[in-house]
Every structure is written in structure tokens, then in C-alpha cells.
Design an enzyme around this catalytic site. Structure first.
Site, PDB file in Angstrom:
ATOM      1  N   TYR A  29     -66.883  15.037 -10.599  1.00  0.00           N
ATOM      2  CA  TYR A  29     -65.467  14.904 -10.231  1.00  0.00           C
ATOM      3  C   TYR A  29     -65.311  14.271  -8.850  1.00  0.00           C
ATOM      4  CZ  TYR A  29     -60.566  16.148  -9.446  1.00  0.00           C
ATOM      5  OH  TYR A  29     -59.214  16.112  -9.178  1.00  0.00           O
ATOM      6  N   SER A  65     -57.515  13.154  -4.496  1.00  0.00           N
ATOM      7  CA  SER A  65     -57.843  14.558  -4.301  1.00  0.00           C
ATOM      8  C   SER A  65     -58.613  14.712  -3.000  1.00  0.00           C
ATOM      9  CB  SER A  65     -58.705  15.058  -5.469  1.00  0.00           C
ATOM     10  OG  SER A  65     -59.209  16.353  -5.221  1.00  0.00           O
TER      11      SER A  65
END
Length: 246
Positions: free
Chosen positions: A145, A132
Site C-alpha cells: 500500500y 495518503s
């Protein structure tokens, strides 16, 4: 020539399901792995692949996946992942952080360890880890995250070094804003309004097919070509904190 085999984890929805379809269209027999058996069975039937119920954080289930794959594997897409919560560090639930590390980092470890011998045996294996842009930058409320996705990136880069003399390529695809049916909904514990707000006003965010197309492109390069990393964002997103909305 024998049929090329690919494994996609987290194949029950979103980027995983789209990647399974794209790889099947490219001629791979796809082993669709995910926790939700009914979904991967339907997907496998649709694309002529195989379904395996697999929680990547469960060593026994990962071992079963490896047995189902067999002695040779051409492509592994470590897609299973997820984000849970958006609380600041001072208020975060350590269990949410633990869950994110388990699936985004230890899940990649478990599956890669189990399937690496089969990837080597193919003579031209490919590992594509789905990371990501959160593995490159940080933002308020995203510490758990971003830490996990930085871990995904670190594992990928380390594998690239460790496997430099093996017939296995190692890549990471790092998407930015991808509008899928579940990612933000899971992050906000089913709160549809909060999930919708993430993409509100954003013209044309990425969709799962965009990322699946990039993954399939990486997986189908000639054996001497290694795409170390590919960062893919919608035109509207210049950075994590700078997104055009209308």
C-alpha cells in the site's frame, strides 16, 4: 455563468461520496463515478448530479466516463483507491500488490489522461488526487500500500511540473487515519474485528467529511492559487506509528 462540473471517482462510499456531497453544496454539478452503479445512482439523485458506472482500471469504462463528462471539466477528484492486506513483504500476495498499483496509480493515470483535455478547456481546471500519509512514510506490513501511495504522490508531483504552463492546478490531499465504513473492512477481506481494531481507542479519528471539506476547499481557491499538497491527520495521530489511544 455556466454550471461548474466536477468528477469524483470512487464516489460510492466514504471519502468519495462525502466529497460529491460537499462539491454539490458548493455549486458544482457532480459526475459520480464508481463501480457500484446502484450506489452512485442513489447519490447522484440525492445531490442532483450524474452517475456513471466506472472501474478506473478499465480503459473502456474510463473512455465512457470522458464521453459523459463532455468537452469541459472544472474539477477532477481522483479518489478511487484501496488497500488490500497487511502481510509482511516475505508473505505478501503479489496479486494484492498488483491490485493496489492498478487502482491507486494506473487508475489515476487512466482517468487523468482521459479528462485532461476537458480540464484544460475549462481555462481553470483542478486535479485533486487523494493520496495518503502512507505515501510519505512506511510501516511494517504496509509495503504494498505504501508503495502504491508513494506512486500516487509521484504522479501528482510530476503532473504539477508537466502542467506548469497550462490552466490546470494539481494537488494532493494526504489523509492519515480516516474512519470510514469500508476502507479497513476491505483491507482485511471483510474481517470486522480486525477492521475495528485499527481505530480501537482512538479518540475522534478523521471522518470522510473532514477530508471532503479539505478537498472542496482546495477546489474552490482562486485560479492563481495551487495547493500543492495538504496532509491532514486527526489530532491523536502524530505519525503512522504514534497514535494516542484511550
Amino acid at each position: 455563468m455556466s454550471t461548474r462540473i466536477a468528477v469524483v471517482t470512487g464516489a460510492s462510499s466514504g471519502i468519495g461520496a462525502a466529497t460529491a456531497r460537499h462539491l454539490a453544496e458548493a455549486g458544482f454539478e457532480v459526475v459520480c463515478a464508481a463501480r457500484r452503479t446502484d450506489r452512485v445512482e442513489a447519490l447522484a439523485a440525492e445531490i442532483g448530479g450524474r452517475a456513471v458506472a466506472c472501474d478506473v482500471t478499465d480503459a473502456a469504462q474510463v473512455a465512457t466516463l470522458a464521453e459523459e463528462v463532455g468537452p469541459r471539466l472544472d474539477v477532477l477528484v481522483n479518489n478511487a483507491g484501496g488497500a488490500f492486506g497487511l502481510a509482511p513483504v516475505a508473505e505478501s500476495d503479489p496479486d494484492d500488490w498488483r491490485r493496489m498499483y492498478d487502482v491507486n496509480v494506473l487508475g489515476v493515470l487512466n482517468v487523468t489522461q482521459a479528462l485532461l483535455p476537458a480540464l484544460v478547456a475549462s481555462g481553470a481546471g483542478v486535479i485533486v488526487n487523494v493520496g495518503s500519509t502512507a505515501g510519505r512514510l512506511v510501516y511494517e506490513g504496509g509495503a504494498g500500500y505504501t508503495a502504491a501511495k508513494h506512486g500516487t504522490k509521484a504522479v501528482t508531483q510530476t503532473l504539477r511540473l508537466e502542467l506548469f504552463d497550462q490552466p490546470v492546478r494539481v494537488s494532493e490531499v494526504a489523509p492519515g487515519m480516516v474512519h470510514t465504513e469500508e476502507f479497513s473492512l476491505v483491507r482485511f477481506d471483510g474481517d470486522q474485528a480486525k477492521a475495528d481494531a485499527v481505530y480501537a481507542g482512538v479518540p475522534d479519528p478523521l471522518v470522510a467529511d473532514d477530508v471532503a471539506d479539505a478537498i472542496t476547499w482546495i477546489a474552490t481557491r482562486p485560479p492563481h492559487v495551487n495547493i500543492d499538497e495538504l496532509v491532514i491527520k486527526p489530532r491523536a495521530q502524530a505519525a503512522q506509528h504514534k497514535v494516542h489511544r484511550v
